[in-house]
Design a protein around this motif. Sequence first.
Motif, PDB file in Angstrom:
ATOM      1  N   GLY A 224       1.135 -15.653   6.904  1.00  0.00           N
ATOM      2  CA  GLY A 224       0.392 -14.697   5.776  1.00  0.00           C
ATOM      3  C   GLY A 224       0.052 -12.925   5.130  1.00  0.00           C
ATOM      4  N   ALA A 225       1.564 -12.891   5.163  1.00  0.00           N
ATOM      5  CA  ALA A 225       1.371 -11.534   4.132  1.00  0.00           C
ATOM      6  C   ALA A 225       1.000 -11.542   2.890  1.00  0.00           C
ATOM      7  N   SER A 226      -0.151 -10.451   3.089  1.00  0.00           N
ATOM      8  CA  SER A 226      -0.322 -10.070   1.446  1.00  0.00           C
ATOM      9  C   SER A 226       0.290  -8.844   0.547  1.00  0.00           C
ATOM     10  N   SER A 227       0.608  -8.059   0.995  1.00  0.00           N
ATOM     11  CA  SER A 227       1.462  -7.286   0.572  1.00  0.00           C
ATOM     12  C   SER A 227       2.326  -6.633   1.146  1.00  0.00           C
ATOM     13  N   ILE A 228       3.281  -6.180   0.270  1.00  0.00           N
ATOM     14  CA  ILE A 228       4.449  -5.620   0.107  1.00  0.00           C
ATOM     15  C   ILE A 228       5.083  -3.714  -0.227  1.00  0.00           C
ATOM     16  N   THR A 229       4.653  -2.982   0.871  1.00  0.00           N
ATOM     17  CA  THR A 229       4.675  -1.252   0.244  1.00  0.00           C
ATOM     18  C   THR A 229       5.696  -0.263   0.612  1.00  0.00           C
ATOM     19  N   LEU A 230       6.501   0.078   0.128  1.00  0.00           N
ATOM     20  CA  LEU A 230       7.982   0.850  -0.053  1.00  0.00           C
ATOM     21  C   LEU A 230       7.160   2.340   0.970  1.00  0.00           C
ATOM     22  N   VAL A 231       8.315   3.158   1.624  1.00  0.00           N
ATOM     23  CA  VAL A 231       7.236   4.467   1.922  1.00  0.00           C
ATOM     24  C   VAL A 231       8.745   4.903   2.269  1.00  0.00           C
ATOM     25  N   ALA A 232       9.662   5.830   1.638  1.00  0.00           N
ATOM     26  CA  ALA A 232      10.685   6.291   1.707  1.00  0.00           C
ATOM     27  C   ALA A 232      10.480   7.998   2.923  1.00  0.00           C
ATOM     28  N   ALA A 233      10.132   7.743   3.666  1.00  0.00           N
ATOM     29  CA  ALA A 233       9.535   8.965   4.469  1.00  0.00           C
ATOM     30  C   ALA A 233      10.001  10.299   4.297  1.00  0.00           C
ATOM     31  N   GLY A 234      11.045  11.498   3.586  1.00  0.00           N
ATOM     32  CA  GLY A 234      11.650  12.469   3.138  1.00  0.00           C
ATOM     33  C   GLY A 234      11.371  12.859   1.825  1.00  0.00           C
ATOM     34  N   ASN A 235      10.364  12.211   1.172  1.00  0.00           N
ATOM     35  CA  ASN A 235      10.314  12.076  -0.637  1.00  0.00           C
ATOM     36  C   ASN A 235       9.171  13.290  -0.189  1.00  0.00           C
ATOM     37  N   MET A 236       8.977  13.877  -1.406  1.00  0.00           N
ATOM     38  CA  MET A 236       7.850  15.186  -1.442  1.00  0.00           C
ATOM     39  C   MET A 236       7.252  14.117  -1.351  1.00  0.00           C
ATOM     40  N   MET A 237       6.603  12.980  -2.223  1.00  0.00           N
ATOM     41  CA  MET A 237       5.449  12.227  -2.258  1.00  0.00           C
ATOM     42  C   MET A 237       6.092  10.641  -2.260  1.00  0.00           C
ATOM     43  N   PRO A 238       5.641  10.363  -0.628  1.00  0.00           N
ATOM     44  CA  PRO A 238       6.716   9.640  -0.092  1.00  0.00           C
ATOM     45  C   PRO A 238       6.187   8.156  -0.065  1.00  0.00           C
ATOM     46  N   LEU A 239       4.976   7.580  -0.995  1.00  0.00           N
ATOM     47  CA  LEU A 239       4.655   6.938  -1.676  1.00  0.00           C
ATOM     48  C   LEU A 239       5.313   6.128  -2.881  1.00  0.00           C
ATOM     49  N   ILE A 240       6.080   5.135  -2.306  1.00  0.00           N
ATOM     50  CA  ILE A 240       6.885   4.794  -3.714  1.00  0.00           C
ATOM     51  C   ILE A 240       6.601   3.813  -4.283  1.00  0.00           C
ATOM     52  N   ALA A 241       6.028   2.299  -3.466  1.00  0.00           N
ATOM     53  CA  ALA A 241       5.511   1.016  -4.818  1.00  0.00           C
ATOM     54  C   ALA A 241       4.840   0.068  -3.486  1.00  0.00           C
ATOM     55  N   SER A 242       3.604  -0.691  -4.127  1.00  0.00           N
ATOM     56  CA  SER A 242       2.598  -1.242  -3.002  1.00  0.00           C
ATOM     57  C   SER A 242       3.206  -2.559  -3.591  1.00  0.00           C
ATOM     58  N   PHE A 243       3.015  -3.688  -3.135  1.00  0.00           N
ATOM     59  CA  PHE A 243       2.887  -4.324  -4.470  1.00  0.00           C
ATOM     60  C   PHE A 243       1.662  -5.956  -3.869  1.00  0.00           C
ATOM     61  N   GLU A 244       0.666  -6.799  -3.891  1.00  0.00           N
ATOM     62  CA  GLU A 244       0.065  -7.756  -4.028  1.00  0.00           C
ATOM     63  C   GLU A 244       0.487  -9.024  -4.589  1.00  0.00           C
ATOM     64  N   LEU A 245       0.702  -9.911  -3.044  1.00  0.00           N
ATOM     65  CA  LEU A 245       1.003 -10.711  -3.002  1.00  0.00           C
ATOM     66  C   LEU A 245       0.374 -12.161  -4.166  1.00  0.00           C
ATOM     67  N   GLY A 246       0.265 -12.300  -5.219  1.00  0.00           N
ATOM     68  CA  GLY A 246      -0.840 -13.424  -4.980  1.00  0.00           C
ATOM     69  C   GLY A 246      -0.358 -14.592  -4.526  1.00  0.00           C
ATOM     70  N   LYS A 247      -1.247 -15.330  -5.640  1.00  0.00           N
ATOM     71  CA  LYS A 247      -0.808 -17.100  -5.147  1.00  0.00           C
ATOM     72  C   LYS A 247       0.542 -18.088  -5.449  1.00  0.00           C
ATOM     73  N   GLY A 248       1.083 -18.106  -4.534  1.00  0.00           N
ATOM     74  CA  GLY A 248       2.500 -18.552  -4.957  1.00  0.00           C
ATOM     75  C   GLY A 248       3.659 -18.041  -4.462  1.00  0.00           C
ATOM     76  N   ALA A 249       3.109 -16.676  -4.771  1.00  0.00           N
ATOM     77  CA  ALA A 249       3.802 -15.386  -4.696  1.00  0.00           C
ATOM     78  C   ALA A 249       4.809 -15.471  -2.463  1.00  0.00           C
ATOM     79  N   LEU A 250       5.947 -15.208  -2.573  1.00  0.00           N
ATOM     80  CA  LEU A 250       6.696 -15.507  -1.834  1.00  0.00           C
ATOM     81  C   LEU A 250       7.102 -14.115  -0.726  1.00  0.00           C
ATOM     82  N   PRO A 251       6.797 -13.694   0.824  1.00  0.00           N
ATOM     83  CA  PRO A 251       7.400 -12.676   0.708  1.00  0.00           C
ATOM     84  C   PRO A 251       8.592 -11.519   0.136  1.00  0.00           C
ATOM     85  N   PHE A 252       8.676 -11.167  -0.538  1.00  0.00           N
ATOM     86  CA  PHE A 252       9.907 -10.981  -1.393  1.00  0.00           C
ATOM     87  C   PHE A 252       9.857  -9.935  -2.017  1.00  0.00           C
TER      88      PHE A 252
END
Lengths: 155, 104
Positions: A90-118
Amino acid sequence: MIDAKRRILLKGSLAAGAVGMAIGAGLLTPRLVLAAWPEAAFNAQNVDDALKGLLGSAAHEPSDKIDLKAPDIAENGAVVPVTVETTLEGASSITLVAAGNMMPLIASFELGKGALPFISTRIKMGKTANLIALVKAGDKVYSASREVKVTVGGC
Amino acid sequence: MASQMKIKAKIKGDVTEVKALMTHPMENGMGKNKETGEVIPAHFIQNVTAKVGANTVLTGIWSGGVSKNPYLAFRFTGAAKGDKVEITWTDNKGTTETEVAEIE
């Protein structure tokens, strides 16, 4: 009945008025209103604030069902290849964070219908730090993290 | 403007894998021009959407922390050879680009 309609109408016009005022005051551009880009989360300067802004909470539970691939040593911090895959149900989103970056939040993805969690992409890392992948599944957020040594920072 | 995006979509069994390469400077607003010392204004993709027909398979929100000329790969099921994958990005200046590729 009439009264109820009047209430709705009143609420609607009030809300529209508030948004209109915000646009007029330059607080929000119409583009951002439409695009739903969480500015506070992206501008946050630490991981907890970024996650609160994006997911509503900074809580996450480490999970070995998330496979986070990234180099142990990234010679060029401007281009760090990252791949996230999970077997969490039931994974619905994947988020990437680089803890050492000045602004750590890099990207976030919402998985739609049929999307595999990749997800596979390339990110910038300013310095040696933990890279964190967060997966939302059901009401919970799970995470995997690994340290990436950065030779030349790329921010 | 003609799209500079490159998309490859390949199906194996029931799983389609899409690899996309976009052309964008992805300036995070913290870089400086080496000659003038002036700060280079932020200019990066904020929203990415991937559709197959009317179905949105993936939406992404990005910061300037995604590398220049972004690469993105993702996978989905439920499509067939010949179906079209459409990817659209929008950046913080409102520029947008769309590209379509047929699943091979």
